[in-house]
Scaffold this active site. Sequence first.
Site, mmCIF file in Angstrom:
data_model
loop_
_atom_site.group_PDB
_atom_site.id
_atom_site.type_symbol
_atom_site.label_atom_id
_atom_site.label_comp_id
_atom_site.label_asym_id
_atom_site.label_seq_id
_atom_site.Cartn_x
_atom_site.Cartn_y
_atom_site.Cartn_z
ATOM 1 N NE ARG A 40 -28.583 -0.866 -20.044
ATOM 2 C CZ ARG A 40 -27.839 -1.873 -20.493
ATOM 3 N NH1 ARG A 40 -26.802 -2.276 -19.815
ATOM 4 N NH2 ARG A 40 -28.137 -2.460 -21.638
ATOM 5 C CG HIS A 86 -18.060 -7.258 -14.574
ATOM 6 N ND1 HIS A 86 -19.241 -7.924 -14.526
ATOM 7 C CD2 HIS A 86 -18.331 -6.032 -15.041
ATOM 8 C CE1 HIS A 86 -20.194 -7.111 -14.944
ATOM 9 N NE2 HIS A 86 -19.674 -5.960 -15.258
ATOM 10 C CE LYS A 106 -25.571 2.505 -17.592
ATOM 11 N NZ LYS A 106 -25.149 1.535 -18.609
ATOM 12 C CE1 TYR A 147 9.046 19.019 5.349
ATOM 13 C CE2 TYR A 147 9.681 21.330 5.557
ATOM 14 C CZ TYR A 147 9.591 20.049 6.088
ATOM 15 O OH TYR A 147 10.041 19.787 7.338
ATOM 16 C CG MET A 170 -25.171 -0.640 -7.785
ATOM 17 S SD MET A 170 -25.587 1.083 -7.782
ATOM 18 C CE MET A 170 -24.521 1.754 -9.013
ATOM 19 N N GLY A 202 -20.492 -3.239 -12.819
ATOM 20 C CA GLY A 202 -21.021 -4.533 -12.396
ATOM 21 C C GLY A 202 -21.423 -4.611 -10.931
ATOM 22 C CG ASP A 223 3.340 10.583 17.993
ATOM 23 O OD1 ASP A 223 2.742 9.700 18.632
ATOM 24 O OD2 ASP A 223 4.528 10.495 17.647
ATOM 25 C CB SER A 242 8.404 18.789 10.859
ATOM 26 O OG SER A 242 7.975 17.770 10.001
ATOM 27 N N GLY A 275 3.986 16.343 12.935
ATOM 28 C CA GLY A 275 4.032 14.879 13.063
ATOM 29 C C GLY A 275 2.604 14.412 13.262
ATOM 30 C CB CYS A 330 7.550 14.523 8.597
ATOM 31 S SG CYS A 330 7.516 14.655 10.384
ATOM 32 N NE ARG A 340 -17.955 3.169 -18.355
ATOM 33 C CZ ARG A 340 -18.499 2.156 -17.711
ATOM 34 N NH1 ARG A 340 -19.434 2.364 -16.832
ATOM 35 N NH2 ARG A 340 -18.113 0.927 -17.940
HETATM 36 C C1 PEP Z 1 4.553 11.503 13.591
HETATM 37 O O1 PEP Z 1 4.248 11.333 14.761
HETATM 38 O O2 PEP Z 1 3.767 11.908 12.719
HETATM 39 C C2 PEP Z 1 5.930 11.234 13.148
HETATM 40 C C3 PEP Z 1 6.304 11.508 11.911
HETATM 41 O O3 PEP Z 1 6.754 10.636 14.027
HETATM 42 P P1 PEP Z 1 6.729 9.060 14.315
HETATM 43 O O4 PEP Z 1 5.821 8.445 13.303
HETATM 44 O O5 PEP Z 1 8.115 8.592 14.195
HETATM 45 O O6 PEP Z 1 6.182 9.016 15.685
HETATM 46 MG MG MG Z 2 5.811 11.073 16.239
#
Ligand code: PEP
Ligand code: MG
Length: 898
Positions: free
Chosen positions: A103, A475, A33, A871, A114, A112, A789, A784, A786, A851, A359
């Site tokens: 304000r 609001h 503001k 990826y 604060m 709204g 875990d 990959s 994980g 993943c 804004r």
């Molecule tokens: C992980 O551990 O990130 C994973 C993708 O395997 P899961 O969630 O199946 O243990």
């Molecule tokens: Mg896992």
Amino acid sequence: MAAETMTKTKWVYAFGGGGADGDAAMKNLLGGKGANLAEMSSLGLPVPPGFTITTEACTHFYANERNYPAELEAQVAAGLKTVETLTGKAFGDAANPLLVSVRSGARASMPGMMDTVLNLGLNDATVEGLAKLAGDRRFAFDSYRRFIQMYSNVVLNLDHHMFEEILDEHKERLDVTVDTALSAEDWEAVVSDYKRAVEDERGAEFPQDPQAQLWGAIGAVFASWMNDRAKFYRRMHDIPESWGTAVNVQSMVFGNMGDTSATGVAFTRNPSTGENRLYGEFLINAQGEDVVAGIRTPQALTKVSREEMGEKAPSMEEALPDVFAQFKDVVSRLETHYRDMQDIEFTVEKGRLYMLQTRNGKRTAKAALKVAVDLASEGLISKEEAVMRVEPASLDQLLHPTIDPASTREVIATGLPASPGAATGKIVFTAADAEQQGGSVGAVILVREETSPEDIRGMDAARGVVTARGGMTSHAAVVARGMGRPCVSGAGEIHIDTRAGELRARGRVFRAGDVITIDGSTGEVLAGAVKMIEPELSGDFATLMGWADAVRRLKVRANAETAVDARAARQFGAEGIGLCRTEHMFFDPARIAAVREMILADDEAGRRAALAKILPMQRADFVELFGIMEGLPVTIRLLDPPLHEFLPHTAEDVEAVAEATGLDPVKLLRRAEELKEVNPMLGLRGCRLGVSFPEIYEMQVRAIIEAACEVAASGRPAPIPEIMHPLVAKGEEMKFLRELTDRTAKAVMAERGQTIDYMVGTMVELPRAAIRAADLAEHAEFFSFGTNDLTQTTFGISRDDSGRFLNAYIDKGIFEKDPFVTIDQDGVGDLIRLAAERGRAARPGVKLGICGEHGGDPASIAFCESVGLDYVSCSAYRVPIARLAAAQAAVGEREKDR
Ligand code: PEP
Ligand code: MG
């Protein structure tokens, strides 16, 4: 250092009179503001003069036991002096009083959440001066009573109901229903009752000294940074507590000085749909708070909108044509200057326009997309800027269902389409009930007369919100849009009887617990549940996604194992499957008998016989998946969970299994007992299963390769399976698994007389795997991460139990965010960086992906970009979010290099 050479900290920045100390780029210091008031002032727009106390003063306040910096008092006094000079009025002067608003204004807008105080500087003497100056005694005393109420509530912490009751008593005695019927003398009487009530409550008179009032208000605004709702809002929107709020002290202008005065809120484009048309609401003879509080239902700004809404009350364009023409000009200048849709607050005092705020406007995801695409098409911003303008997580709103147009709508009330999307749920009438019965417990719709910022938790727990009063900028509407909750506001046909626990509309009665549906895109409230349809992913969505795809480097894959998920993933633009968890293929009720037979077998031969029954089913799964993915990469992870999960647990379960399989229930129970582990997460799971019972993984590899051969032989695009081993920790483990995989694949290909390209890789989900990545990379062609875990094992915090104590960690500031949601860059992130480095050194070009759940989290995706992963992979519905986040991350990385 000599005292003379020490630079003093500047805590106060003035604006007004066509100039300013600050500008729009100083948001961190002046808050949104303050920075924009400075900018507007420098642009020569009509901004009432004032000054901003910096966010650093707020940080200082909290770092020093709620004490102000030593120089602040003098700087505020100087700021006030400038305002007095610019306005020709004097603070506390009985004849010519300067009144100010105080304000909050943080870096990020927190509508709204604060506190605000208006009309500050009024007391028993200055109210007389104001009456003379305005030539309106009634107005002066109305302003004074508003001030007493607001100040008492915000600064003195007195309950506002007390004031409402006093006013109601006066009205009853006078036999009137509306405030406008009260005369100057009536307001004087209200004022003196208010003052008496304050004195009774606090044992001291209402503060008469304007300086004391000012410092009281400044302290209250700083303190409101730490109120409950502000904290909750910050957590929800990822706003760090360390930012603090600025305080804006600005000379008052009055929208409540009669019929040529007004106040309003405008958006340069429609914040709900993005349509390029001035949009907003105003109220004649009112103060700004009347509009945002949603107490009176406001009028349209333009004639077209009024006609569309079928309203009778004149639009601003019709009621105040000259000011409106000036206003239109100002707002279009603002949009061009800021190169974005603006959310503007203004006041007209006796025919003179004043700009109180501008804004970048909050908007729905739908509007954000349209505005970004339109601005780029209009040439105001580049395509890349358009990509940066849409919050990736907000796309979630577009991926929500809407009501099937073919379904019948039993409309029970209509209101304003305040926040799009549709939701069905049971009626609750209080935010507390919504919190209790909503969230993960069930689907509820919060139905309220009007909402106040205190309802924020309830709104968050509800699937949707309905209010009987309030406009599009109330609001309730603003907050619901920010949260992506469908909202219908101002549904005046609804009568809520909280005591009876029912709502009445069009002659029908609904009780708490009855199911209703709301359509936040049309403003309709419907009886019962209604059929919904999935969202359309074309138009602006597709355009922006196309631009994002052109910018991003990271590929985006989906975690999917069923045909439904895989189809959805492709529809959302996934470029492959990054994680197919094969567990579900074992859990499938149709297969569980064979799986149990396999687990219960006494020897390898018995296990192989049972696995032979599962093989064709697994193969069929993969054939289907490969077919859907049409040659895109598919990463299949071999069996991960502990075996005992597949066994029946209760006595009845055991009976049922024994009956279905013909197995001995005693033996079944004994085996289940044998397989039980103290800590299954760290037990016989992941590749330890494959090492202990290689025939299980052999069957899975066989199913994968046979399926790939089958698809390739049928003339469809040949899949490239990426066979992935879970929970690997050692190079020797990986070597064993690699050999098992290659041996089996080779055998299948030889049987079939076909050759298939496939890859063998590993999950990296243990610290040892990350540290010894070079050993793994010797045998693995891809990694990959994980991170579910990996986070669990790095912190030693159970991913399934952390919910019980994580909040305490977040509340105490030990964790800023849940590390299972957003990657812990310092710890887990370092392991990933290290693994990537060591893996690449051992095997140049090793393919790297992620993943875990973090693969769909924008902040974690930015981290993945910085490490240079190939990826990210996330659940199908988050694929668009990941595509956009990946594009923004690519731009962010490039900018870092500049
Ligand atoms: C992980 O551990 O990130 C994973 C993708 O395997 P899961 O969630 O199946 O243990
Ligand atoms: Mg896992």
